[in-house]
Design a protein around this motif. Sequence first.
Motif, PDB file in Angstrom:
ATOM      1  N   LEU A 176       0.804  -1.223   0.000  1.00  0.00           N
ATOM      2  CA  LEU A 176       0.000   0.000   0.000  1.00  0.00           C
ATOM      3  C   LEU A 176       0.835   1.269   0.000  1.00  0.00           C
ATOM      4  O   LEU A 176       0.361   2.318  -0.461  1.00  0.00           O
ATOM      5  CB  LEU A 176      -0.919   0.010   1.226  1.00  0.00           C
ATOM      6  N   VAL A 177       2.066   1.196   0.500  1.00  0.00           N
ATOM      7  CA  VAL A 177       2.823   2.431   0.681  1.00  0.00           C
ATOM      8  C   VAL A 177       3.158   3.092  -0.649  1.00  0.00           C
ATOM      9  O   VAL A 177       3.143   4.336  -0.753  1.00  0.00           O
ATOM     10  CB  VAL A 177       4.103   2.164   1.502  1.00  0.00           C
ATOM     11  N   GLY A 178       3.425   2.330  -1.680  1.00  0.00           N
ATOM     12  CA  GLY A 178       3.752   2.925  -2.976  1.00  0.00           C
ATOM     13  C   GLY A 178       2.613   3.740  -3.550  1.00  0.00           C
ATOM     14  O   GLY A 178       2.782   4.934  -3.867  1.00  0.00           O
ATOM     15  N   PRO A 179       1.406   3.144  -3.716  1.00  0.00           N
ATOM     16  CA  PRO A 179       0.273   3.933  -4.213  1.00  0.00           C
ATOM     17  C   PRO A 179      -0.072   5.118  -3.318  1.00  0.00           C
ATOM     18  O   PRO A 179      -0.436   6.191  -3.814  1.00  0.00           O
ATOM     19  CB  PRO A 179      -0.871   2.909  -4.243  1.00  0.00           C
ATOM     20  N   ALA A 180       0.040   4.940  -1.993  1.00  0.00           N
ATOM     21  CA  ALA A 180      -0.267   6.048  -1.087  1.00  0.00           C
ATOM     22  C   ALA A 180       0.712   7.198  -1.269  1.00  0.00           C
ATOM     23  O   ALA A 180       0.326   8.372  -1.289  1.00  0.00           O
ATOM     24  CB  ALA A 180      -0.238   5.553   0.363  1.00  0.00           C
ATOM     25  N   ALA A 181       1.992   6.873  -1.434  1.00  0.00           N
ATOM     26  CA  ALA A 181       2.990   7.922  -1.644  1.00  0.00           C
ATOM     27  C   ALA A 181       2.779   8.625  -2.981  1.00  0.00           C
ATOM     28  O   ALA A 181       2.980   9.846  -3.089  1.00  0.00           O
ATOM     29  CB  ALA A 181       4.389   7.321  -1.576  1.00  0.00           C
ATOM     30  N   ALA A 182       2.377   7.868  -4.005  1.00  0.00           N
ATOM     31  CA  ALA A 182       2.127   8.481  -5.311  1.00  0.00           C
ATOM     32  C   ALA A 182       0.950   9.441  -5.246  1.00  0.00           C
ATOM     33  O   ALA A 182       0.912  10.456  -5.956  1.00  0.00           O
ATOM     34  CB  ALA A 182       1.866   7.388  -6.349  1.00  0.00           C
ATOM     35  N   HIS A 183      -0.015   9.146  -4.404  1.00  0.00           N
ATOM     36  CA  HIS A 183      -1.222   9.977  -4.320  1.00  0.00           C
ATOM     37  C   HIS A 183      -1.053  11.157  -3.369  1.00  0.00           C
ATOM     38  O   HIS A 183      -1.469  12.284  -3.680  1.00  0.00           O
ATOM     39  CB  HIS A 183      -2.403   9.109  -3.870  1.00  0.00           C
ATOM     40  N   LEU A 184      -0.423  10.920  -2.219  1.00  0.00           N
ATOM     41  CA  LEU A 184      -0.324  11.953  -1.191  1.00  0.00           C
ATOM     42  C   LEU A 184       1.049  12.590  -1.077  1.00  0.00           C
ATOM     43  O   LEU A 184       1.176  13.676  -0.501  1.00  0.00           O
ATOM     44  CB  LEU A 184      -0.698  11.356   0.177  1.00  0.00           C
ATOM     45  N   GLY A 185       2.052  11.901  -1.581  1.00  0.00           N
ATOM     46  CA  GLY A 185       3.424  12.361  -1.397  1.00  0.00           C
ATOM     47  C   GLY A 185       4.096  11.557  -0.292  1.00  0.00           C
ATOM     48  O   GLY A 185       3.466  11.243   0.729  1.00  0.00           O
ATOM     49  N   GLY A 186       5.364  11.240  -0.504  1.00  0.00           N
ATOM     50  CA  GLY A 186       6.075  10.382   0.439  1.00  0.00           C
ATOM     51  C   GLY A 186       6.169  10.963   1.834  1.00  0.00           C
ATOM     52  O   GLY A 186       5.999  10.260   2.829  1.00  0.00           O
ATOM     53  N   GLU A 187       6.443  12.248   1.964  1.00  0.00           N
ATOM     54  CA  GLU A 187       6.611  12.847   3.283  1.00  0.00           C
ATOM     55  C   GLU A 187       5.298  12.871   4.057  1.00  0.00           C
ATOM     56  O   GLU A 187       5.276  12.617   5.271  1.00  0.00           O
ATOM     57  CB  GLU A 187       7.188  14.252   3.135  1.00  0.00           C
ATOM     58  N   ARG A 188       4.195  13.131   3.382  1.00  0.00           N
ATOM     59  CA  ARG A 188       2.903  13.114   4.077  1.00  0.00           C
ATOM     60  C   ARG A 188       2.564  11.716   4.572  1.00  0.00           C
ATOM     61  O   ARG A 188       2.055  11.539   5.687  1.00  0.00           O
ATOM     62  CB  ARG A 188       1.801  13.616   3.144  1.00  0.00           C
ATOM     63  N   VAL A 189       2.822  10.737   3.748  1.00  0.00           N
ATOM     64  CA  VAL A 189       2.536   9.355   4.157  1.00  0.00           C
ATOM     65  C   VAL A 189       3.401   8.967   5.349  1.00  0.00           C
ATOM     66  O   VAL A 189       2.923   8.347   6.311  1.00  0.00           O
ATOM     67  CB  VAL A 189       2.762   8.389   2.976  1.00  0.00           C
TER      68      VAL A 189
END
Length: 402
Positions: free
Chosen positions: A360-373
């Motif tokens: 899940l971390v990859g799609p979440a980072a693509a959508h929200l940005g790595g630092e926010r995740v």
Amino acid sequence: MPASTTPLLVPPFRGFFLGRAVSLAGSSMTPVALALSVLGISGEAGDLGIVLAAQVIPQLVLTLVGGASADRFSRRGVLVVAGLGAGLTQGAVAAVLLTGHYSLPLVSGLVAAGGVLEAFASPALRGIVPELVGARDLQRANAVLSAAGNAARVLGPAAAGLMVAGAGGGWAIALDALSFVAAAGFFARLPRGTRVPASEARPLSGIRAGWEEFRSTPWIWSMTLSFGVINLVNVGPWQILGAMLTKGHDGEAAWGLVLSARALGTLVMSVVMYRLALRRPLRSGALAGALAALPLLALGCAAGTPALMTCAFVGALGFSLAGIAWDTALQQHVPGDVLLRVCSYDDLLSYAAIPAGQLLVGPAAAHLGGERVALLCGVIYVAAGLGPLAVRSVRDLSARTA
């Protein structure tokens, strides 16, 4: 609370410690050696993913069976058989790589066989410690074992990298195979008797008995649920976002420095816990464990490498204390005849969330940005780590000294 002064590294615990130290030294080299070998031969990251999954999946699937078996049979016997079997499977992997007969199905099958053996060995390794030392010395024993593992994780990967570069990954894995056999030799010399009576129940009945003990004990299931959430938001995000964001800010070398600081923190706390006895192990573990969210919070705040290294070191101190306190609490307070089945449920429910977090971390980072995740994961980590303190039995559980 004053620590025990009873000599610890004396038989029979000394033999167990030496076996674990030898095995950990060999096993610490295998992840690096196997990864570099597979990537060097196939050139496909997907092949490495398949090999790694082949090891993890059997462990998860057979965790409950492994715990029931280790409670039903002699734990010493389980460790000896598993060690010899692991030596055989790792030796076969080394032979495949050294002879140039690499095949993805073959290597994956051998690694999967090793994962099956690990599912049986892991619970026995935790459950045999209370048979070798008294209740008052359990925390020190766990601290010594943790220190050996952390020292191996500091030195092993570097040694494996040098060996792969100089002689090939197959030789590093061959050393791991020999370490399993040597460890089995140490384990074979442990006392024959076990304080856990052999059960005549069928495996499924034993698994159900473990579940009844697990679900009826609030401090166990509440802590396990906490660990499950923590693994969901920590393991994958730290492995993926940590490397990605650190490399993006300060280059590839920075990530290595951060990991070294983290490894040093776990080693330091393992040594400290040898002398520090906790009156309320779960309360102390939950409070200290929340500090392990600091590296994720630092990533989310775009901290530089020095600050991130500091957070990784401090977080590792808390993480190591929490882990030692948890193992000690289980060994001191769970009845011996169901201990390993309870540990198996703990392992299954704690670790099952790790693959989900990694996916899940990859799609979440693509959508929200790595630092926010990373920041969001850090906040959830703190909440999950402190959450069990709402349960009274977690706050009040006392260390058993006799």
